[in-house]
Motif scaffolding. Sequence first.
Motif, PDB file in Angstrom:
ATOM      1  N   TYR A 214       0.828  -1.212   0.000  1.00 25.39           N
ATOM      2  CA  TYR A 214       0.000   0.000   0.000  1.00 25.39           C
ATOM      3  C   TYR A 214       0.861   1.260   0.000  1.00 25.39           C
ATOM      4  CZ  TYR A 214      -3.272   3.591   1.681  1.00 25.39           C
ATOM      5  OH  TYR A 214      -4.010   4.728   1.830  1.00 25.39           O
ATOM      6  N   LEU A 215       1.842   1.341   0.906  1.00 18.40           N
ATOM      7  CA  LEU A 215       2.677   2.533   0.977  1.00 18.40           C
ATOM      8  C   LEU A 215       3.495   2.719  -0.296  1.00 18.40           C
ATOM      9  CD1 LEU A 215       3.911   2.243   4.679  1.00 18.40           C
ATOM     10  CD2 LEU A 215       2.036   3.638   3.789  1.00 18.40           C
ATOM     11  N   THR A 216       3.975   1.606  -0.841  1.00 19.70           N
ATOM     12  CA  THR A 216       4.685   1.672  -2.122  1.00 19.70           C
ATOM     13  C   THR A 216       3.759   2.200  -3.206  1.00 19.70           C
ATOM     14  OG1 THR A 216       6.061  -0.212  -1.479  1.00 19.70           O
ATOM     15  CG2 THR A 216       5.977   0.317  -3.826  1.00 19.70           C
ATOM     16  N   GLY A 217       2.508   1.758  -3.170  1.00 14.30           N
ATOM     17  CA  GLY A 217       1.525   2.219  -4.142  1.00 14.30           C
ATOM     18  C   GLY A 217       1.223   3.691  -4.003  1.00 14.30           C
ATOM     19  N   VAL A 218       1.124   4.168  -2.771  1.00 20.91           N
ATOM     20  CA  VAL A 218       0.897   5.596  -2.543  1.00 20.91           C
ATOM     21  C   VAL A 218       2.071   6.406  -3.087  1.00 20.91           C
ATOM     22  CG1 VAL A 218       0.632   7.388  -0.781  1.00 20.91           C
ATOM     23  CG2 VAL A 218      -0.583   5.208  -0.525  1.00 20.91           C
ATOM     24  N   THR A 241       7.994   1.045  15.553  1.00 15.58           N
ATOM     25  CA  THR A 241       7.611  -0.156  14.798  1.00 15.58           C
ATOM     26  C   THR A 241       8.770  -1.088  14.486  1.00 15.58           C
ATOM     27  OG1 THR A 241       7.901   0.832  12.595  1.00 15.58           O
ATOM     28  CG2 THR A 241       5.767   1.187  13.696  1.00 15.58           C
ATOM     29  N   GLY A 242       9.941  -0.822  15.071  1.00 14.60           N
ATOM     30  CA  GLY A 242      11.107  -1.644  14.769  1.00 14.60           C
ATOM     31  C   GLY A 242      11.968  -1.068  13.666  1.00 14.60           C
ATOM     32  N   ARG A 243      11.576   0.075  13.148  1.00 18.65           N
ATOM     33  CA  ARG A 243      12.368   0.850  12.196  1.00 18.65           C
ATOM     34  C   ARG A 243      12.369   2.291  12.684  1.00 18.65           C
ATOM     35  NH1 ARG A 243      12.380  -3.761  10.971  1.00 18.65           N
ATOM     36  NH2 ARG A 243      12.289  -4.742   8.911  1.00 18.65           N
ATOM     37  N   GLU A 248       9.683   2.781   6.366  1.00 19.35           N
ATOM     38  CA  GLU A 248      10.864   1.995   5.999  1.00 19.35           C
ATOM     39  C   GLU A 248      10.543   0.509   5.839  1.00 19.35           C
ATOM     40  OE1 GLU A 248      14.100   2.762   8.686  1.00 19.35           O
ATOM     41  OE2 GLU A 248      13.870   4.927   8.497  1.00 19.35           O
ATOM     42  N   HIS A 249       9.417   0.061   6.362  1.00 17.46           N
ATOM     43  CA  HIS A 249       9.021  -1.332   6.166  1.00 17.46           C
ATOM     44  C   HIS A 249       8.777  -1.622   4.683  1.00 17.46           C
ATOM     45  CE1 HIS A 249       8.711  -2.634  10.361  1.00 17.46           C
ATOM     46  NE2 HIS A 249       8.299  -1.413  10.608  1.00 17.46           N
ATOM     47  N   GLU A 250       8.552  -0.583   3.894  1.00 15.90           N
ATOM     48  CA  GLU A 250       8.420  -0.764   2.442  1.00 15.90           C
ATOM     49  C   GLU A 250       9.462   0.046   1.677  1.00 15.90           C
ATOM     50  OE1 GLU A 250       4.598  -0.755   0.633  1.00 15.90           O
ATOM     51  OE2 GLU A 250       3.638  -1.799   2.302  1.00 15.90           O
ATOM     52  N   SER A 251      10.498   0.487   2.381  1.00 16.50           N
ATOM     53  CA  SER A 251      11.603   1.235   1.754  1.00 16.50           C
ATOM     54  C   SER A 251      11.099   2.453   0.986  1.00 16.50           C
ATOM     55  CB  SER A 251      12.409   0.316   0.821  1.00 16.50           C
ATOM     56  OG  SER A 251      12.927  -0.786   1.536  1.00 16.50           O
TER      57      SER A 251
END
Length: 408
Positions: A214-218, A241-243, A248-251
Amino acid sequence: MTAPAHARTSADLIRAEEPVLAHNYHPLPVVVARAEGAWVEDVEGRRYLDMLAGYSALNFGHRHPALIQAAHDQLDRLTLTSRAFHNDRLAEFAERLAALAGLDMVLPMNTGAEAVESGIKVARKWAYDVKGVPDGQATIVVAADNFHGRTTTIVSFSTDESARAGFGPFTPGFRIVPYNDLAALEEAVDETTAAVLIEPIQGEAGVIIPDAGYLTGVRELTRRKGCLFIADEIQSGLGRTGRTLAVEHESVVPDVLLLGKALGGGIVPVSAVVARREVMGVLGPGEHGSTFGGNPLAAAVGTAVVELLETGEFQRRADELGVVLREGLDALRGHGVTGFRARGLWAGVDVDPALGSGREISERLMREGILVKDTHGSTIRLAPPLTVTADELRSALGTLEKVLGQAG
Protein backbone atom coordinates in the motif's frame (compact mmCIF):
# COMPACT_ATOMS: atom_id res chain seq x y z
CA MET A 1 -7.15 26.50 52.06
CA THR A 2 -5.97 24.08 49.37
CA ALA A 3 -3.80 21.30 50.78
CA PRO A 4 -0.31 20.92 49.25
CA ALA A 5 -0.25 18.36 46.44
CA HIS A 6 2.01 15.98 48.36
CA ALA A 7 -0.55 15.77 51.19
CA ARG A 8 -3.52 15.01 48.95
CA THR A 9 -4.64 11.52 47.98
CA SER A 10 -5.34 10.35 44.45
CA ALA A 11 -9.07 10.69 45.13
CA ASP A 12 -8.55 14.23 46.49
CA LEU A 13 -6.60 15.30 43.41
CA ILE A 14 -9.08 13.78 40.96
CA ARG A 15 -11.95 15.56 42.71
CA ALA A 16 -9.97 18.82 42.74
CA GLU A 17 -9.59 18.74 38.95
CA GLU A 18 -13.32 18.47 38.28
CA PRO A 19 -14.37 22.13 38.80
CA VAL A 20 -11.25 23.79 37.38
CA LEU A 21 -10.11 21.71 34.38
CA ALA A 22 -11.83 21.49 31.01
CA HIS A 23 -13.43 18.07 30.61
CA ASN A 24 -11.77 17.30 27.29
CA TYR A 25 -10.19 14.07 28.58
CA HIS A 26 -11.50 11.04 30.44
CA PRO A 27 -8.31 9.72 32.08
CA LEU A 28 -8.06 6.52 34.02
CA PRO A 29 -8.36 7.19 37.78
CA VAL A 30 -4.65 7.01 38.54
CA VAL A 31 -2.61 10.03 39.67
CA VAL A 32 1.04 9.66 38.68
CA ALA A 33 3.60 11.41 40.88
CA ARG A 34 6.94 9.81 39.90
CA ALA A 35 8.32 7.72 37.05
CA GLU A 36 11.47 5.95 35.89
CA GLY A 37 11.99 3.84 32.80
CA ALA A 38 8.87 1.81 32.07
CA TRP A 39 7.39 2.30 35.55
CA VAL A 40 5.27 5.00 37.16
CA GLU A 41 4.21 5.50 40.77
CA ASP A 42 1.08 7.17 42.07
CA VAL A 43 0.82 9.54 45.04
CA GLU A 44 0.19 6.64 47.41
CA GLY A 45 3.30 4.82 46.19
CA ARG A 46 1.57 2.14 44.08
CA ARG A 47 3.66 1.13 41.05
CA TYR A 48 2.36 0.52 37.54
CA LEU A 49 3.99 -0.75 34.35
CA ASP A 50 3.37 1.90 31.69
CA MET A 51 2.18 0.08 28.57
CA LEU A 52 1.07 3.25 26.78
CA ALA A 53 4.21 5.44 26.89
CA GLY A 54 2.32 8.67 26.29
CA TYR A 55 1.01 7.48 22.91
CA SER A 56 4.68 7.06 21.85
CA ALA A 57 5.86 10.36 23.36
CA LEU A 58 7.82 8.25 25.88
CA ASN A 59 9.45 5.83 23.43
CA PHE A 60 12.69 6.04 25.44
CA GLY A 61 10.97 5.59 28.78
CA HIS A 62 10.41 8.05 31.57
CA ARG A 63 13.39 10.24 32.41
CA HIS A 64 15.94 8.56 30.15
CA PRO A 65 19.32 9.57 31.65
CA ALA A 66 20.83 10.88 28.41
CA LEU A 67 17.77 13.00 27.67
CA ILE A 68 17.48 14.33 31.21
CA GLN A 69 21.18 15.23 31.13
CA ALA A 70 20.78 17.06 27.82
CA ALA A 71 17.87 19.04 29.25
CA HIS A 72 19.72 19.88 32.49
CA ASP A 73 22.81 21.01 30.59
CA GLN A 74 20.78 23.27 28.32
CA LEU A 75 18.68 24.69 31.19
CA ASP A 76 21.92 25.98 32.68
CA ARG A 77 22.81 27.84 29.47
CA LEU A 78 19.87 29.07 27.38
CA THR A 79 16.22 28.08 26.92
CA LEU A 80 14.60 30.51 24.49
CA THR A 81 15.54 33.24 22.02
CA SER A 82 12.54 33.05 19.65
CA ARG A 83 13.39 32.74 15.96
CA ALA A 84 14.10 36.48 15.86
CA PHE A 85 17.69 35.41 16.56
CA HIS A 86 19.79 32.34 15.83
CA ASN A 87 20.73 29.95 18.63
CA ASP A 88 23.72 27.64 18.86
CA ARG A 89 21.72 24.38 19.11
CA LEU A 90 19.38 24.56 16.15
CA ALA A 91 21.74 23.84 13.24
CA GLU A 92 22.96 20.52 14.64
CA PHE A 93 19.41 19.43 15.46
CA ALA A 94 18.22 20.16 11.92
CA GLU A 95 21.28 18.58 10.28
CA ARG A 96 21.04 15.33 12.23
CA LEU A 97 17.25 15.04 12.03
CA ALA A 98 17.26 15.58 8.26
CA ALA A 99 19.98 12.95 7.87
CA LEU A 100 18.10 10.48 10.07
CA ALA A 101 14.97 10.95 7.95
CA GLY A 102 16.81 10.82 4.63
CA LEU A 103 15.48 14.25 3.64
CA ASP A 104 16.89 17.76 3.30
CA MET A 105 15.25 20.50 5.36
CA VAL A 106 13.54 20.85 8.74
CA LEU A 107 10.78 23.14 9.96
CA PRO A 108 10.81 22.91 13.77
CA MET A 109 7.53 23.24 15.65
CA ASN A 110 6.20 22.15 19.05
CA THR A 111 3.16 19.86 19.00
CA GLY A 112 2.11 17.16 16.59
CA ALA A 113 -0.95 19.13 15.50
CA GLU A 114 1.32 22.09 14.68
CA ALA A 115 3.44 19.82 12.50
CA VAL A 116 0.35 18.64 10.63
CA GLU A 117 -0.94 22.20 10.16
CA SER A 118 2.50 23.28 8.98
CA GLY A 119 2.70 20.36 6.55
CA ILE A 120 -0.66 21.36 5.09
CA LYS A 121 0.53 24.94 4.60
CA VAL A 122 3.76 23.83 2.95
CA ALA A 123 1.87 21.50 0.59
CA ARG A 124 -0.61 24.19 -0.42
CA LYS A 125 2.16 26.74 -1.02
CA TRP A 126 4.04 24.19 -3.11
CA ALA A 127 0.90 23.47 -5.13
CA TYR A 128 0.47 27.15 -6.01
CA ASP A 129 4.12 28.10 -6.51
CA VAL A 130 5.48 24.94 -8.13
CA LYS A 131 2.65 22.80 -9.46
CA GLY A 132 0.65 25.76 -10.71
CA VAL A 133 -2.70 24.99 -9.10
CA PRO A 134 -4.98 28.07 -9.37
CA ASP A 135 -5.03 30.11 -6.18
CA GLY A 136 -7.48 28.84 -3.58
CA GLN A 137 -8.18 25.55 -5.34
CA ALA A 138 -5.58 23.18 -3.85
CA THR A 139 -6.91 19.94 -2.39
CA ILE A 140 -5.37 17.38 -0.06
CA VAL A 141 -6.48 13.74 -0.05
CA VAL A 142 -6.68 12.02 3.35
CA ALA A 143 -7.83 8.65 4.67
CA ALA A 144 -10.99 7.83 6.59
CA ASP A 145 -10.55 6.97 10.28
CA ASN A 146 -7.45 9.16 10.40
CA PHE A 147 -6.13 10.91 13.46
CA HIS A 148 -3.87 13.89 12.81
CA GLY A 149 -4.82 16.16 15.72
CA ARG A 150 -7.72 18.27 16.92
CA THR A 151 -7.34 21.80 15.54
CA THR A 152 -10.29 23.18 13.58
CA THR A 153 -8.57 22.54 10.24
CA ILE A 154 -7.59 18.99 11.17
CA VAL A 155 -11.01 17.97 12.50
CA SER A 156 -12.41 19.27 9.23
CA PHE A 157 -11.11 16.11 7.58
CA SER A 158 -11.73 13.72 10.46
CA THR A 159 -14.42 11.04 10.18
CA ASP A 160 -14.71 10.77 13.98
CA GLU A 161 -17.88 12.60 14.98
CA SER A 162 -16.71 12.99 18.57
CA ALA A 163 -13.86 15.13 17.19
CA ARG A 164 -16.05 17.07 14.73
CA ALA A 165 -19.49 17.57 16.24
CA GLY A 166 -20.08 21.14 17.35
CA PHE A 167 -16.89 22.61 15.86
CA GLY A 168 -17.99 23.73 12.38
CA PRO A 169 -17.88 25.50 10.00
CA PHE A 170 -15.13 23.31 8.62
CA THR A 171 -12.11 24.12 6.49
CA PRO A 172 -12.60 23.14 2.82
CA GLY A 173 -10.01 21.61 0.52
CA PHE A 174 -9.89 18.00 1.70
CA ARG A 175 -11.05 14.76 0.09
CA ILE A 176 -11.53 11.64 2.20
CA VAL A 177 -11.01 8.14 0.80
CA PRO A 178 -10.97 4.74 2.51
CA TYR A 179 -7.64 3.78 4.07
CA ASN A 180 -5.69 1.00 2.37
CA ASP A 181 -7.58 1.50 -0.92
CA LEU A 182 -5.32 2.48 -3.80
CA ALA A 183 -8.15 2.44 -6.34
CA ALA A 184 -10.12 5.00 -4.35
CA LEU A 185 -6.98 7.10 -3.94
CA GLU A 186 -6.32 7.01 -7.69
CA GLU A 187 -9.82 8.29 -8.36
CA ALA A 188 -9.58 11.11 -5.81
CA VAL A 189 -6.27 12.59 -6.99
CA ASP A 190 -6.53 15.13 -9.81
CA GLU A 191 -4.77 18.23 -11.13
CA THR A 192 -5.75 20.24 -8.02
CA THR A 193 -4.22 17.75 -5.58
CA ALA A 194 -1.34 19.21 -3.57
CA ALA A 195 -0.71 16.12 -1.48
CA VAL A 196 -1.84 12.80 -0.13
CA LEU A 197 -1.62 12.86 3.69
CA ILE A 198 -1.74 9.51 5.49
CA GLU A 199 -0.53 7.69 8.58
CA PRO A 200 1.62 4.70 7.57
CA ILE A 201 -0.16 2.93 10.45
CA GLN A 202 -3.38 4.38 11.84
CA GLY A 203 -2.83 4.57 15.59
CA GLU A 204 -5.99 6.06 17.06
CA ALA A 205 -8.12 3.85 14.82
CA GLY A 206 -6.69 0.79 16.61
CA VAL A 207 -3.20 0.29 15.11
CA ILE A 208 -4.51 -0.40 11.62
CA ILE A 209 -1.71 -1.74 9.42
CA PRO A 210 -2.25 -1.48 5.66
CA ASP A 211 -1.69 -4.33 3.24
CA ALA A 212 1.84 -4.95 2.02
CA GLY A 213 2.43 -2.75 -1.00
CA TYR A 214 0.00 0.00 0.00
CA LEU A 215 2.68 2.53 0.98
CA THR A 216 4.69 1.67 -2.12
CA GLY A 217 1.52 2.22 -4.14
CA VAL A 218 0.90 5.60 -2.54
CA ARG A 219 4.47 6.63 -3.31
CA GLU A 220 4.21 5.51 -6.94
CA LEU A 221 0.79 7.12 -7.45
CA THR A 222 1.82 10.50 -6.02
CA ARG A 223 4.92 10.59 -8.20
CA ARG A 224 2.91 9.69 -11.29
CA LYS A 225 0.17 12.19 -10.54
CA GLY A 226 2.57 15.00 -9.64
CA CYS A 227 1.58 15.60 -6.01
CA LEU A 228 3.30 15.21 -2.66
CA PHE A 229 3.27 12.22 -0.32
CA ILE A 230 3.03 13.43 3.30
CA ALA A 231 3.59 10.70 5.90
CA ASP A 232 2.34 11.46 9.42
CA GLU A 233 4.75 9.49 11.61
CA ILE A 234 3.99 11.38 14.81
CA GLN A 235 2.93 8.15 16.56
CA SER A 236 4.45 5.49 14.31
CA GLY A 237 7.90 7.03 13.91
CA LEU A 238 11.18 7.15 15.82
CA GLY A 239 11.64 3.48 16.61
CA ARG A 240 8.12 2.41 17.57
CA THR A 241 7.61 -0.16 14.80
CA GLY A 242 11.11 -1.64 14.77
CA ARG A 243 12.37 0.85 12.20
CA THR A 244 13.23 4.51 12.54
CA LEU A 245 10.14 5.24 10.44
CA ALA A 246 7.19 3.00 9.65
CA VAL A 247 7.51 3.80 5.92
CA GLU A 248 10.86 2.00 6.00
CA HIS A 249 9.02 -1.33 6.17
CA GLU A 250 8.42 -0.76 2.44
CA SER A 251 11.60 1.24 1.75
CA VAL A 252 9.51 4.30 0.95
CA VAL A 253 10.74 7.89 1.28
CA PRO A 254 7.92 10.47 1.40
CA ASP A 255 8.26 14.05 0.15
CA VAL A 256 7.20 15.40 3.53
CA LEU A 257 7.51 13.73 6.93
CA LEU A 258 5.67 14.82 10.06
CA LEU A 259 7.31 14.01 13.41
CA GLY A 260 6.46 14.76 17.03
CA LYS A 261 5.78 12.99 20.33
CA ALA A 262 8.98 10.91 20.85
CA LEU A 263 11.05 13.70 19.30
CA GLY A 264 10.75 15.58 22.60
CA GLY A 265 11.95 12.60 24.64
CA GLY A 266 8.98 12.87 27.00
CA ILE A 267 10.49 16.11 28.34
CA VAL A 268 9.42 19.00 26.12
CA PRO A 269 7.02 19.27 23.17
CA VAL A 270 9.07 19.02 19.97
CA SER A 271 7.71 18.42 16.48
CA ALA A 272 9.02 18.93 12.99
CA VAL A 273 8.16 18.92 9.32
CA VAL A 274 11.03 17.34 7.39
CA ALA A 275 10.95 17.60 3.60
CA ARG A 276 12.78 17.66 0.31
CA ARG A 277 14.54 20.96 -0.36
CA GLU A 278 12.40 21.82 -3.40
CA VAL A 279 9.27 21.43 -1.27
CA MET A 280 10.33 23.20 1.93
CA GLY A 281 12.04 25.87 -0.12
CA VAL A 282 8.68 27.47 -0.98
CA LEU A 283 8.50 29.10 2.46
CA GLY A 284 9.83 32.62 2.84
CA PRO A 285 10.32 34.89 5.88
CA GLY A 286 7.05 35.81 7.57
CA GLU A 287 5.00 33.11 5.87
CA HIS A 288 5.08 30.71 8.81
CA GLY A 289 6.58 30.66 12.28
CA SER A 290 6.52 29.72 15.94
CA THR A 291 7.98 31.60 18.90
CA PHE A 292 8.94 28.36 20.64
CA GLY A 293 9.61 26.24 17.56
CA GLY A 294 13.30 25.36 17.41
CA ASN A 295 14.04 26.82 20.84
CA PRO A 296 17.45 25.86 22.29
CA LEU A 297 16.02 23.55 24.97
CA ALA A 298 13.89 21.70 22.45
CA ALA A 299 16.80 21.50 20.00
CA ALA A 300 19.12 20.10 22.68
CA VAL A 301 16.64 17.41 23.72
CA GLY A 302 15.71 16.67 20.10
CA THR A 303 19.37 16.24 19.18
CA ALA A 304 19.83 13.82 22.08
CA VAL A 305 16.81 11.85 20.84
CA VAL A 306 18.28 11.66 17.34
CA GLU A 307 21.60 10.53 18.83
CA LEU A 308 19.84 7.62 20.59
CA LEU A 309 18.20 6.60 17.33
CA GLU A 310 21.40 6.87 15.31
CA THR A 311 22.76 3.80 17.10
CA GLY A 312 19.85 1.62 15.92
CA GLU A 313 19.56 0.10 19.41
CA PHE A 314 15.98 1.14 20.02
CA GLN A 315 14.81 0.07 16.59
CA ARG A 316 16.35 -3.37 17.20
CA ARG A 317 14.73 -3.61 20.64
CA ALA A 318 11.30 -2.79 19.22
CA ASP A 319 11.77 -5.35 16.47
CA GLU A 320 12.96 -8.13 18.80
CA LEU A 321 10.50 -7.43 21.61
CA GLY A 322 7.75 -7.15 19.03
CA VAL A 323 8.13 -10.89 18.53
CA VAL A 324 7.48 -11.42 22.26
CA LEU A 325 4.43 -9.15 22.06
CA ARG A 326 2.96 -10.91 19.04
CA GLU A 327 3.57 -14.39 20.45
CA GLY A 328 1.93 -13.44 23.73
CA LEU A 329 -1.10 -11.94 22.03
CA ASP A 330 -1.39 -14.86 19.63
CA ALA A 331 -1.64 -17.20 22.64
CA LEU A 332 -4.64 -15.17 23.86
CA ARG A 333 -6.64 -15.59 20.65
CA GLY A 334 -9.85 -17.35 21.56
CA HIS A 335 -9.18 -16.65 25.25
CA GLY A 336 -10.73 -13.21 25.37
CA VAL A 337 -8.82 -11.73 22.43
CA THR A 338 -10.71 -11.86 19.14
CA GLY A 339 -7.90 -10.36 17.08
CA PHE A 340 -4.97 -7.99 17.10
CA ARG A 341 -2.69 -6.00 14.84
CA ALA A 342 0.92 -5.46 15.82
CA ARG A 343 4.13 -4.05 14.41
CA GLY A 344 7.20 -3.63 16.56
CA LEU A 345 6.19 -2.63 20.08
CA TRP A 346 2.75 -1.39 19.05
CA ALA A 347 -0.49 -3.34 19.06
CA GLY A 348 -4.21 -2.81 18.82
CA VAL A 349 -5.93 -5.63 20.70
CA ASP A 350 -9.58 -6.46 20.11
CA VAL A 351 -11.19 -7.89 23.24
CA ASP A 352 -14.37 -9.96 23.15
CA PRO A 353 -17.10 -7.33 23.78
CA ALA A 354 -18.86 -9.82 26.08
CA LEU A 355 -15.94 -9.36 28.50
CA GLY A 356 -16.25 -5.59 28.65
CA SER A 357 -15.53 -2.39 26.79
CA GLY A 358 -11.99 -1.22 26.14
CA ARG A 359 -12.41 1.27 28.98
CA GLU A 360 -13.53 -1.44 31.41
CA ILE A 361 -10.62 -3.72 30.48
CA SER A 362 -8.21 -0.78 30.89
CA GLU A 363 -9.58 -0.07 34.38
CA ARG A 364 -9.24 -3.72 35.39
CA LEU A 365 -5.65 -3.77 34.15
CA MET A 366 -4.95 -0.57 36.08
CA ARG A 367 -6.11 -2.22 39.28
CA GLU A 368 -3.60 -4.99 38.55
CA GLY A 369 -0.74 -2.52 38.03
CA ILE A 370 -0.75 -2.26 34.21
CA LEU A 371 -1.55 1.00 32.40
CA VAL A 372 -3.02 0.87 28.89
CA LYS A 373 -5.63 2.96 27.10
CA ASP A 374 -8.70 2.02 25.18
CA THR A 375 -9.63 3.27 21.76
CA HIS A 376 -12.86 2.48 19.92
CA GLY A 377 -15.26 -0.15 21.26
CA SER A 378 -13.49 -3.05 22.94
CA THR A 379 -10.06 -2.32 21.53
CA ILE A 380 -7.08 -1.45 23.73
CA ARG A 381 -3.69 -0.15 22.64
CA LEU A 382 -0.35 -1.49 23.82
CA ALA A 383 2.68 0.73 23.23
CA PRO A 384 5.23 0.26 26.02
CA PRO A 385 8.44 2.26 26.17
CA LEU A 386 11.14 0.77 23.96
CA THR A 387 13.16 0.32 27.16
CA VAL A 388 10.73 -2.31 28.50
CA THR A 389 12.29 -5.74 29.15
CA ALA A 390 11.07 -9.05 27.77
CA ASP A 391 10.20 -10.18 31.31
CA GLU A 392 8.16 -7.02 31.94
CA LEU A 393 6.37 -7.50 28.64
CA ARG A 394 5.55 -11.14 29.41
CA SER A 395 4.32 -10.11 32.87
CA ALA A 396 1.98 -7.52 31.35
CA LEU A 397 0.63 -10.09 28.91
CA GLY A 398 0.14 -12.53 31.78
CA THR A 399 -1.83 -9.88 33.63
CA LEU A 400 -3.96 -9.30 30.53
CA GLU A 401 -4.65 -13.04 30.41
CA LYS A 402 -5.64 -12.97 34.08
CA VAL A 403 -7.96 -9.99 33.65
CA LEU A 404 -9.65 -11.53 30.61
CA GLY A 405 -10.07 -14.81 32.49
CA GLN A 406 -11.69 -13.04 35.43
CA ALA A 407 -13.97 -11.11 33.10
CA GLY A 408 -15.12 -14.37 31.54
